[in-house]
Design a protein around this motif. Structure first.
Motif, mmCIF file in Angstrom:
data_model
loop_
_atom_site.group_PDB
_atom_site.id
_atom_site.type_symbol
_atom_site.label_atom_id
_atom_site.label_comp_id
_atom_site.label_asym_id
_atom_site.label_seq_id
_atom_site.Cartn_x
_atom_site.Cartn_y
_atom_site.Cartn_z
ATOM 1 N N ILE A 23 23.725 69.591 50.997
ATOM 2 C CA ILE A 23 23.171 68.641 52.003
ATOM 3 C C ILE A 23 21.772 68.864 51.991
ATOM 4 C CG2 ILE A 23 23.025 68.031 54.406
ATOM 5 C CD1 ILE A 23 25.964 69.005 54.752
ATOM 6 N N ALA A 24 21.342 70.029 51.767
ATOM 7 C CA ALA A 24 19.834 70.291 51.686
ATOM 8 C C ALA A 24 19.070 69.613 50.690
ATOM 9 C CB ALA A 24 19.698 71.944 51.659
ATOM 10 N N ALA A 25 20.013 69.856 49.311
ATOM 11 C CA ALA A 25 19.511 69.100 48.012
ATOM 12 C C ALA A 25 19.621 67.722 48.511
ATOM 13 C CB ALA A 25 20.353 69.525 47.015
ATOM 14 N N ALA A 26 20.579 67.047 48.847
ATOM 15 C CA ALA A 26 20.631 65.743 49.020
ATOM 16 C C ALA A 26 19.331 65.249 50.044
ATOM 17 C CB ALA A 26 21.785 65.171 49.676
ATOM 18 N N ALA A 27 19.159 66.052 50.694
ATOM 19 C CA ALA A 27 17.930 65.631 52.052
ATOM 20 C C ALA A 27 16.770 65.728 50.967
ATOM 21 C CB ALA A 27 18.063 66.766 53.045
ATOM 22 N N ALA A 28 16.575 66.876 50.372
ATOM 23 C CA ALA A 28 15.296 67.174 49.423
ATOM 24 C C ALA A 28 14.949 65.938 48.517
ATOM 25 C CB ALA A 28 15.214 68.423 48.850
ATOM 26 N N GLN A 29 16.121 65.458 47.836
ATOM 27 C CA GLN A 29 16.052 64.421 46.968
ATOM 28 C C GLN A 29 15.572 63.229 47.636
ATOM 29 O OE1 GLN A 29 19.738 63.724 44.651
ATOM 30 N NE2 GLN A 29 18.862 62.344 43.405
ATOM 31 N N GLU A 30 15.846 62.787 48.961
ATOM 32 C CA GLU A 30 15.704 61.691 49.855
ATOM 33 C C GLU A 30 14.076 61.804 50.172
ATOM 34 O OE1 GLU A 30 17.504 58.924 50.454
ATOM 35 O OE2 GLU A 30 18.903 59.402 48.970
ATOM 36 N N GLY A 31 13.669 63.128 50.161
ATOM 37 C CA GLY A 31 12.332 63.303 50.816
ATOM 38 C C GLY A 31 12.386 63.388 52.482
ATOM 39 N N VAL A 32 13.409 63.755 53.033
ATOM 40 C CA VAL A 32 13.420 63.829 54.262
ATOM 41 C C VAL A 32 13.989 65.308 54.832
ATOM 42 C CG1 VAL A 32 13.912 61.272 54.757
ATOM 43 C CG2 VAL A 32 15.854 62.830 54.497
ATOM 44 N N SER A 33 13.776 65.547 56.062
ATOM 45 C CA SER A 33 14.286 66.977 56.672
ATOM 46 C C SER A 33 15.813 66.868 56.620
ATOM 47 C CB SER A 33 13.683 67.106 58.082
ATOM 48 O OG SER A 33 14.265 66.243 58.847
ATOM 49 N N LEU A 34 16.252 68.184 56.830
ATOM 50 C CA LEU A 34 17.842 68.195 56.879
ATOM 51 C C LEU A 34 18.355 67.389 58.054
ATOM 52 C CD1 LEU A 34 20.176 69.616 55.580
ATOM 53 C CD2 LEU A 34 19.790 71.473 56.820
ATOM 54 N N GLN A 35 17.631 67.672 59.122
ATOM 55 C CA GLN A 35 18.035 66.972 60.335
ATOM 56 C C GLN A 35 17.780 65.392 60.269
ATOM 57 O OE1 GLN A 35 15.798 68.451 63.904
ATOM 58 N NE2 GLN A 35 16.633 66.910 65.210
ATOM 59 N N GLU A 36 16.988 65.040 59.747
ATOM 60 C CA GLU A 36 16.787 63.525 59.527
ATOM 61 C C GLU A 36 17.747 62.894 58.567
ATOM 62 O OE1 GLU A 36 13.633 60.208 58.501
ATOM 63 O OE2 GLU A 36 13.044 62.298 58.411
ATOM 64 N N TYR A 37 18.285 63.563 57.568
ATOM 65 C CA TYR A 37 19.205 63.183 56.729
ATOM 66 C C TYR A 37 20.492 63.120 57.243
ATOM 67 C CZ TYR A 37 22.355 63.083 52.470
ATOM 68 O OH TYR A 37 23.149 62.808 51.619
ATOM 69 N N ILE A 38 21.059 64.252 58.145
ATOM 70 C CA ILE A 38 22.187 64.407 58.677
ATOM 71 C C ILE A 38 22.408 63.232 59.883
ATOM 72 C CG2 ILE A 38 23.622 65.836 60.435
ATOM 73 C CD1 ILE A 38 22.796 68.017 58.696
ATOM 74 N N LEU A 39 21.215 63.028 60.634
ATOM 75 C CA LEU A 39 21.346 62.044 61.558
ATOM 76 C C LEU A 39 21.444 60.641 60.720
ATOM 77 C CD1 LEU A 39 18.413 63.136 64.207
ATOM 78 C CD2 LEU A 39 21.025 63.092 64.426
#
Length: 101
Positions: A23-39
């Motif tokens: 999940i952290a890798a996917a968030a980094a790829q999207e350029g957003v924080s882990l919290q923002e990615y999950i939300l």
């Protein structure tokens, strides 16, 4: 009046370290924080469920509309049939009154 309390940070504990890393890798790829990615993923899932419900509701409304728009002769009883039903109902009421007496 008091002010609104500061929002608490989201608790992001993952029992599976591999899941967190993915999940952290996917968030980094999207350029957003882990919290923002999950939300944003939770929001996308919720709106997809809502859209499925709305699509089903629209289909139901279309079917209902089609039933109400059908030819009156195919859905409504004829005046003769309606009169016969009313007469039968009246006779049943008379029989019930007679049995109750």
């Amino acid at each position: 009046m008091g002010t609104m309390p500061e929002p608490k940070a989201m608790n992001l504990r993952f029992p599976d370290p591999e899941q967190r890393a993915a999940i952290a890798a996917a968030a980094a790829q999207e350029g957003v924080s882990l919290q923002e990615y999950i939300l944003s993923a939770a929001y996308a899932r919720a709106t997809a469920v809502e859209q499925r419900f709305l699509d089903g509701f629209k289909e139901s409304m279309t079917r209902s509309g089609a039933a109400f728009a059908a030819e009156p002769s195919s859905t409504d009883p004829s005046p003769e049939q309606r009169a016969a039903e009313q007469q039968a109902r009246a006779e049943l009421q008379q029989q019930k009154r007679g049995q109750a007496a």
